[in-house]
Design a protein around this motif. Structure first.
Motif, PDB file in Angstrom:
ATOM      1  N   GLU A  74       0.837  -1.207   0.000  1.00  0.00           N
ATOM      2  CA  GLU A  74       0.000   0.000   0.000  1.00  0.00           C
ATOM      3  C   GLU A  74       0.874   1.262   0.000  1.00  0.00           C
ATOM      4  OE1 GLU A  74      -3.210   2.126   3.020  1.00  0.00           O
ATOM      5  OE2 GLU A  74      -2.755   0.001   3.271  1.00  0.00           O
ATOM      6  N   ILE A  75       1.940   1.241   0.793  1.00  0.00           N
ATOM      7  CA  ILE A  75       2.865   2.381   0.857  1.00  0.00           C
ATOM      8  C   ILE A  75       3.552   2.550  -0.495  1.00  0.00           C
ATOM      9  CG2 ILE A  75       4.971   3.244   1.943  1.00  0.00           C
ATOM     10  CD1 ILE A  75       3.990   1.743   4.521  1.00  0.00           C
ATOM     11  N   ARG A  76       3.942   1.431  -1.113  1.00  0.00           N
ATOM     12  CA  ARG A  76       4.591   1.482  -2.424  1.00  0.00           C
ATOM     13  C   ARG A  76       3.642   2.069  -3.471  1.00  0.00           C
ATOM     14  NH1 ARG A  76       5.597  -2.811  -6.763  1.00  0.00           N
ATOM     15  NH2 ARG A  76       7.365  -1.944  -7.892  1.00  0.00           N
ATOM     16  N   TYR A  77       2.378   1.692  -3.408  1.00  0.00           N
ATOM     17  CA  TYR A  77       1.384   2.225  -4.341  1.00  0.00           C
ATOM     18  C   TYR A  77       1.269   3.745  -4.185  1.00  0.00           C
ATOM     19  CZ  TYR A  77      -3.079   3.132  -6.617  1.00  0.00           C
ATOM     20  OH  TYR A  77      -4.059   3.653  -7.419  1.00  0.00           O
ATOM     21  N   LYS A  78       1.201   4.205  -2.942  1.00  0.00           N
ATOM     22  CA  LYS A  78       1.087   5.649  -2.691  1.00  0.00           C
ATOM     23  C   LYS A  78       2.347   6.385  -3.128  1.00  0.00           C
ATOM     24  CE  LYS A  78      -2.287   5.141   0.939  1.00  0.00           C
ATOM     25  NZ  LYS A  78      -2.635   5.241   2.324  1.00  0.00           N
ATOM     26  N   LEU A  79       3.513   5.751  -2.915  1.00  0.00           N
ATOM     27  CA  LEU A  79       4.772   6.337  -3.370  1.00  0.00           C
ATOM     28  C   LEU A  79       4.769   6.428  -4.893  1.00  0.00           C
ATOM     29  CD1 LEU A  79       7.693   7.321  -2.782  1.00  0.00           C
ATOM     30  CD2 LEU A  79       8.388   4.925  -3.012  1.00  0.00           C
ATOM     31  N   GLY A  80       4.309   5.364  -5.545  1.00  0.00           N
ATOM     32  CA  GLY A  80       4.252   5.353  -7.005  1.00  0.00           C
ATOM     33  C   GLY A  80       3.379   6.451  -7.560  1.00  0.00           C
ATOM     34  N   ALA A  81       2.267   6.720  -6.905  1.00  0.00           N
ATOM     35  CA  ALA A  81       1.375   7.791  -7.348  1.00  0.00           C
ATOM     36  C   ALA A  81       2.066   9.150  -7.268  1.00  0.00           C
ATOM     37  CB  ALA A  81       0.104   7.799  -6.498  1.00  0.00           C
ATOM     38  N   ARG A  82       2.984   9.293  -6.311  1.00  0.00           N
ATOM     39  CA  ARG A  82       3.670  10.580  -6.130  1.00  0.00           C
ATOM     40  C   ARG A  82       4.863  10.756  -7.074  1.00  0.00           C
ATOM     41  NH1 ARG A  82       2.276  12.950  -0.889  1.00  0.00           N
ATOM     42  NH2 ARG A  82       4.093  14.276  -1.111  1.00  0.00           N
ATOM     43  N   ILE A  83       5.588   9.670  -7.381  1.00  0.00           N
ATOM     44  CA  ILE A  83       6.840   9.806  -8.140  1.00  0.00           C
ATOM     45  C   ILE A  83       6.756   9.233  -9.552  1.00  0.00           C
ATOM     46  CG2 ILE A  83       8.221   9.846  -6.032  1.00  0.00           C
ATOM     47  CD1 ILE A  83       9.155   7.004  -6.702  1.00  0.00           C
ATOM     48  N   LYS A  84       5.576   8.866 -10.017  1.00  0.00           N
ATOM     49  CA  LYS A  84       5.439   8.191 -11.314  1.00  0.00           C
ATOM     50  C   LYS A  84       5.987   9.012 -12.483  1.00  0.00           C
ATOM     51  CE  LYS A  84       0.791   9.720 -12.304  1.00  0.00           C
ATOM     52  NZ  LYS A  84      -0.110  10.097 -11.279  1.00  0.00           N
ATOM     53  N   ASP A  85       5.950  10.315 -12.385  1.00  0.00           N
ATOM     54  CA  ASP A  85       6.436  11.159 -13.481  1.00  0.00           C
ATOM     55  C   ASP A  85       7.954  11.369 -13.438  1.00  0.00           C
ATOM     56  OD1 ASP A  85       3.824  11.460 -14.335  1.00  0.00           O
ATOM     57  OD2 ASP A  85       3.512  13.269 -13.125  1.00  0.00           O
ATOM     58  N   GLN A  86       8.586  10.960 -12.332  1.00  0.00           N
ATOM     59  CA  GLN A  86      10.019  11.194 -12.168  1.00  0.00           C
ATOM     60  C   GLN A  86      10.857   9.952 -12.413  1.00  0.00           C
ATOM     61  OE1 GLN A  86      10.824  13.260  -8.415  1.00  0.00           O
ATOM     62  NE2 GLN A  86       8.641  13.699  -8.291  1.00  0.00           N
ATOM     63  N   VAL A  87      10.245   8.768 -12.360  1.00  0.00           N
ATOM     64  CA  VAL A  87      11.016   7.522 -12.457  1.00  0.00           C
ATOM     65  C   VAL A  87      10.360   6.560 -13.442  1.00  0.00           C
ATOM     66  CG1 VAL A  87      11.877   7.705 -10.094  1.00  0.00           C
ATOM     67  CG2 VAL A  87       9.773   6.459 -10.520  1.00  0.00           C
ATOM     68  N   ARG A  88      11.150   5.600 -13.909  1.00  0.00           N
ATOM     69  CA  ARG A  88      10.617   4.581 -14.808  1.00  0.00           C
ATOM     70  C   ARG A  88       9.949   3.452 -14.039  1.00  0.00           C
ATOM     71  NH1 ARG A  88      15.095   2.401 -18.291  1.00  0.00           N
ATOM     72  NH2 ARG A  88      16.421   3.436 -16.795  1.00  0.00           N
ATOM     73  N   ILE A  89      10.618   2.992 -12.965  1.00  0.00           N
ATOM     74  CA  ILE A  89      10.052   1.907 -12.160  1.00  0.00           C
ATOM     75  C   ILE A  89       9.923   2.362 -10.714  1.00  0.00           C
ATOM     76  CG2 ILE A  89      10.941   0.044 -13.626  1.00  0.00           C
ATOM     77  CD1 ILE A  89      13.097  -0.378 -11.408  1.00  0.00           C
ATOM     78  N   ILE A  90       8.932   1.827 -10.043  1.00  0.00           N
ATOM     79  CA  ILE A  90       8.760   2.096  -8.621  1.00  0.00           C
ATOM     80  C   ILE A  90       9.492   0.968  -7.895  1.00  0.00           C
ATOM     81  CG2 ILE A  90       7.105   2.463  -6.749  1.00  0.00           C
ATOM     82  CD1 ILE A  90       6.953   4.462  -9.170  1.00  0.00           C
ATOM     83  N   PRO A  91      10.463   1.292  -7.057  1.00  0.00           N
ATOM     84  CA  PRO A  91      11.264   0.235  -6.434  1.00  0.00           C
ATOM     85  C   PRO A  91      10.476  -0.570  -5.392  1.00  0.00           C
ATOM     86  CG  PRO A  91      11.824   2.359  -5.508  1.00  0.00           C
ATOM     87  CD  PRO A  91      10.870   2.621  -6.628  1.00  0.00           C
ATOM     88  N   GLN A  92      10.921  -1.800  -5.181  1.00  0.00           N
ATOM     89  CA  GLN A  92      10.416  -2.595  -4.066  1.00  0.00           C
ATOM     90  C   GLN A  92      10.927  -1.938  -2.795  1.00  0.00           C
ATOM     91  OE1 GLN A  92       8.372  -5.245  -3.975  1.00  0.00           O
ATOM     92  NE2 GLN A  92       8.113  -5.049  -6.187  1.00  0.00           N
ATOM     93  N   LEU A  93      10.105  -1.923  -1.763  1.00  0.00           N
ATOM     94  CA  LEU A  93      10.485  -1.268  -0.514  1.00  0.00           C
ATOM     95  C   LEU A  93      10.811  -2.311   0.540  1.00  0.00           C
ATOM     96  CD1 LEU A  93       7.704   1.483  -0.385  1.00  0.00           C
ATOM     97  CD2 LEU A  93       9.971   1.616  -1.419  1.00  0.00           C
ATOM     98  N   GLU A  94      11.979  -2.173   1.144  1.00  0.00           N
ATOM     99  CA  GLU A  94      12.379  -3.024   2.258  1.00  0.00           C
ATOM    100  C   GLU A  94      12.582  -2.109   3.460  1.00  0.00           C
ATOM    101  OE1 GLU A  94      15.909  -5.099   1.081  1.00  0.00           O
ATOM    102  OE2 GLU A  94      14.846  -6.321  -0.394  1.00  0.00           O
ATOM    103  N   PHE A  95      11.934  -2.456   4.558  1.00  0.00           N
ATOM    104  CA  PHE A  95      11.984  -1.603   5.746  1.00  0.00           C
ATOM    105  C   PHE A  95      12.857  -2.228   6.822  1.00  0.00           C
ATOM    106  CE2 PHE A  95       7.989  -0.489   3.667  1.00  0.00           C
ATOM    107  CZ  PHE A  95       8.115   0.891   3.600  1.00  0.00           C
TER     108      PHE A  95
END
Length: 126
Positions: A74-95
């Motif tokens: 869910e956090i990755r999805y929200k991050l993707g919505a914010r940075i989709k225009d700046q990057v090609r891929i949304i990275p996997q998140l490891e906490f």
């Protein structure tokens, strides 16, 4: 050593994740402030390792980390919505838990203990 590209990408992720946790962090962990202390990105920008520190509910840090990991997609999805225009891929998140403050505290106690001990006189004669 990280490249400039990795450092820039990590900075973007850290900034946007901080905004996500600031706005919606209470949904995941009530009464707990989540701080992103550091972000490390792999050279291919596919994996982002996020180091977190928790303030407020410090009774069970591992449980807080598990809660964040459960909501990682869910956090990755929200991050993707914010940075989709700046990057090609949304990275996997490891906490991970950032234990730097605990390490500093432990070292301070050791140094305090050393400074309180009596100094031994130098036995070497000149």
């Amino acid at each position: 050593m990280e490249s400039k590209r990795q450092q820039k990408f990590a900075g973007v992720i850290q900034e946007d994740l901080a905004a996500i946790f600031q706005r919606e962090g209470m949904n995941y962990l009530p009464n707990t402030l989540v701080t992103i202390t550091k972000v490390r990105v792999t050279p291919d920008l596919a994996i982002a390792r996020i180091f977190l520190s928790f303030f407020g509910n410090t009774t069970n840090v591992q449980q807080s980390l598990q809660t964040i990991k459960l909501h990682a997609s869910e956090i990755r999805y929200k991050l993707g919505a914010r940075i989709k225009d700046q990057v090609r891929i949304i990275p996997q998140l490891e906490f991970f838990v950032d234990d730097t403050s605990e390490y500093v505290e432990r070292m301070d106690k050791i140094f305090d203990k050393i400074s309180k001990e009596e100094r031994q006189p130098d036995t070497e004669a000149e």
